[in-house]
Scaffold this motif. Structure first.
Motif, PDB file in Angstrom:
ATOM      1  N   HIS A  75       0.847  -1.199   0.000  1.00 23.11           N
ATOM      2  CA  HIS A  75       0.000   0.000   0.000  1.00 23.11           C
ATOM      3  C   HIS A  75       0.880   1.245   0.000  1.00 23.11           C
ATOM      4  N   VAL A  76       0.336   2.327  -0.534  1.00 21.66           N
ATOM      5  CA  VAL A  76       0.954   3.629  -0.287  1.00 21.66           C
ATOM      6  C   VAL A  76       0.087   4.347   0.743  1.00 21.66           C
ATOM      7  N   TYR A  77       0.700   5.268   1.488  1.00 22.60           N
ATOM      8  CA  TYR A  77      -0.003   5.999   2.553  1.00 22.60           C
ATOM      9  C   TYR A  77       0.226   7.499   2.385  1.00 22.60           C
ATOM     10  N   PHE A  78      -0.851   8.247   2.439  1.00 22.78           N
ATOM     11  CA  PHE A  78      -0.765   9.706   2.483  1.00 22.78           C
ATOM     12  C   PHE A  78      -1.142  10.140   3.900  1.00 22.78           C
ATOM     13  N   PRO A  79      -0.167  10.481   4.744  1.00 17.71           N
ATOM     14  CA  PRO A  79      -0.499  10.846   6.122  1.00 17.71           C
ATOM     15  C   PRO A  79      -1.337  12.131   6.190  1.00 17.71           C
ATOM     16  N   GLY A  80      -2.261  12.122   7.142  1.00 16.92           N
ATOM     17  CA  GLY A  80      -2.990  13.338   7.491  1.00 16.92           C
ATOM     18  C   GLY A  80      -2.376  13.871   8.769  1.00 16.92           C
ATOM     19  N   THR A  81      -2.856  13.355   9.897  1.00 20.57           N
ATOM     20  CA  THR A  81      -2.271  13.766  11.186  1.00 20.57           C
ATOM     21  C   THR A  81      -1.231  12.758  11.687  1.00 20.57           C
ATOM     22  N   SER A  82      -1.026  11.669  10.966  1.00 20.56           N
ATOM     23  CA  SER A  82      -0.038  10.670  11.404  1.00 20.56           C
ATOM     24  C   SER A  82       1.367  11.069  10.946  1.00 20.56           C
ATOM     25  N   LEU A  83       2.351  10.384  11.489  1.00 22.17           N
ATOM     26  CA  LEU A  83       3.751  10.687  11.190  1.00 22.17           C
ATOM     27  C   LEU A  83       4.514   9.368  11.077  1.00 22.17           C
ATOM     28  N   VAL A  84       5.325   9.237  10.025  1.00 21.29           N
ATOM     29  CA  VAL A  84       6.015   7.971   9.761  1.00 21.29           C
ATOM     30  C   VAL A  84       7.523   8.223   9.640  1.00 21.29           C
ATOM     31  N   SER A  85       8.300   7.409  10.337  1.00 26.02           N
ATOM     32  CA  SER A  85       9.763   7.492  10.270  1.00 26.02           C
ATOM     33  C   SER A  85      10.302   6.468   9.298  1.00 26.02           C
ATOM     34  N   LEU A  86      11.327   6.847   8.546  1.00 29.24           N
ATOM     35  CA  LEU A  86      12.057   5.884   7.728  1.00 29.24           C
ATOM     36  C   LEU A  86      13.352   5.566   8.460  1.00 29.24           C
TER      37      LEU A  86
END
Ligand SMILES: [Zn+2]
Length: 261
Positions: A75-86
């Motif tokens: 899946h691809v994800y477009f964050p709204g209020t979330s935050l993702v670390s690489l």
């Protein structure tokens, strides 16, 4: 002197998080979340409405792993209020944050570049909303939509610039300045001066030993720039924290991703 860290790739156990549906009507939630994501907000309305039909609104949960290195991107994800670390690996088990993706971007950029596997771990570090789409329909939409291609190529460049700057930052800047930078980047993406965080998690994000994080956080707290208690951090004085951060914060914000508070 740069601290080194011997952190396992497996980050601390935060329970068994799972991507969840919000319970809100899907289309209404998708519209709300897509406006939260500035990349989607920049796409012409006609293209945006076509995309919207393929999105599933989800809640991403703190500690949830979206991809691991070498695994297919489903899946691809477009964050709204979330935050993702690489997080990247060294010697097969050392983890270090190399990028941070919030409402300005998309998680799953390798797909845009023709690769269907991730080279990094994508870990949710801020619970919140996102829109997701399975990879196959996403790629179809991507090929059909020049405006989406343009936005994603622009964002890919911004993310590469952020990753390059982070490499220099990790090597040359002291832990306290990097912590200040990281807190500000998190604030800007989550639009909140208060967020959940533990020293252990921060030590993974910054690639330093936990004692180094504790010392840096205590110094920022003594200067009344932040307040830390029971696994949450509150920014008390954003301007002063910006002055305490290394220049990498302003370079990435002003020249590349355009994320403003
Ligand atoms: Zn820096």
């Amino acid at each position: 002197m740069i601290d080194t860290v011997l952190n396992p790739l497996v980050v601390p156990p935060f329970g068994p998080p799972a991507t969840q549906s919000n319970g809100e009507h899907p289309e209404r939630a998708a519209r709300r979340a897509s406006i939260e994501n500035s990349l989607l907000a920049a796409i012409p309305r006609k293209e945006y409405l076509r995309l919207l039909a393929g999105f599933e609104p989800v809640t991403l949960t703190f500690g949830e792993v979206l991809y691991d290195p070498g695994q297919p991107i489903r899946h691809v994800y477009f964050p709204g209020t979330s935050l993702v670390s690489l997080l990247t690996l060294a010697d097969g088990h050392l983890a270090l944050e190399v990028g941070l993706i919030g409402r300005e971007g998309m998680v799953g950029i390798p797909l845009v570049l023709g690769h269907n596997a991730s080279s990094v771990r994508a870990l949710v570090q801020g619970t919140g909303t996102a829109l997701r789409m399975p990879s196959a329909p996403f790629l179809k939409e991507f090929r059909l939509s020049p405006p989406l291609q343009q936005e994603l190529y622009r964002y890919t460049h911004a993310l590469m610039a952020q990753i390059s700057q982070t490499a220099a930052c990790n090597r040359f800047h002291v832990v306290e300045a990097r912590l200040a930078r990281w807190l500000l980047m998190t604030r800007d993406r989550m639009r909140s001066a208060k967020f959940r965080m533990t020293h252990e998690f921060l030590s993974h994000m910054l690639g330093v030993r936990r004692v180094g994080v504790t010392r840096a956080a205590a110094s920022l707290q003594d200067r009344k720039l932040i307040e830390y208690s029971r696994g949450s951090i509150r920014i008390l004085d954003g301007k002063a924290l910006e002055a305490a951060a290394c220049e990498c914060y302003r370079i990435v914000r002003d020249k590349h991703d355009g994320v403003k508070k």
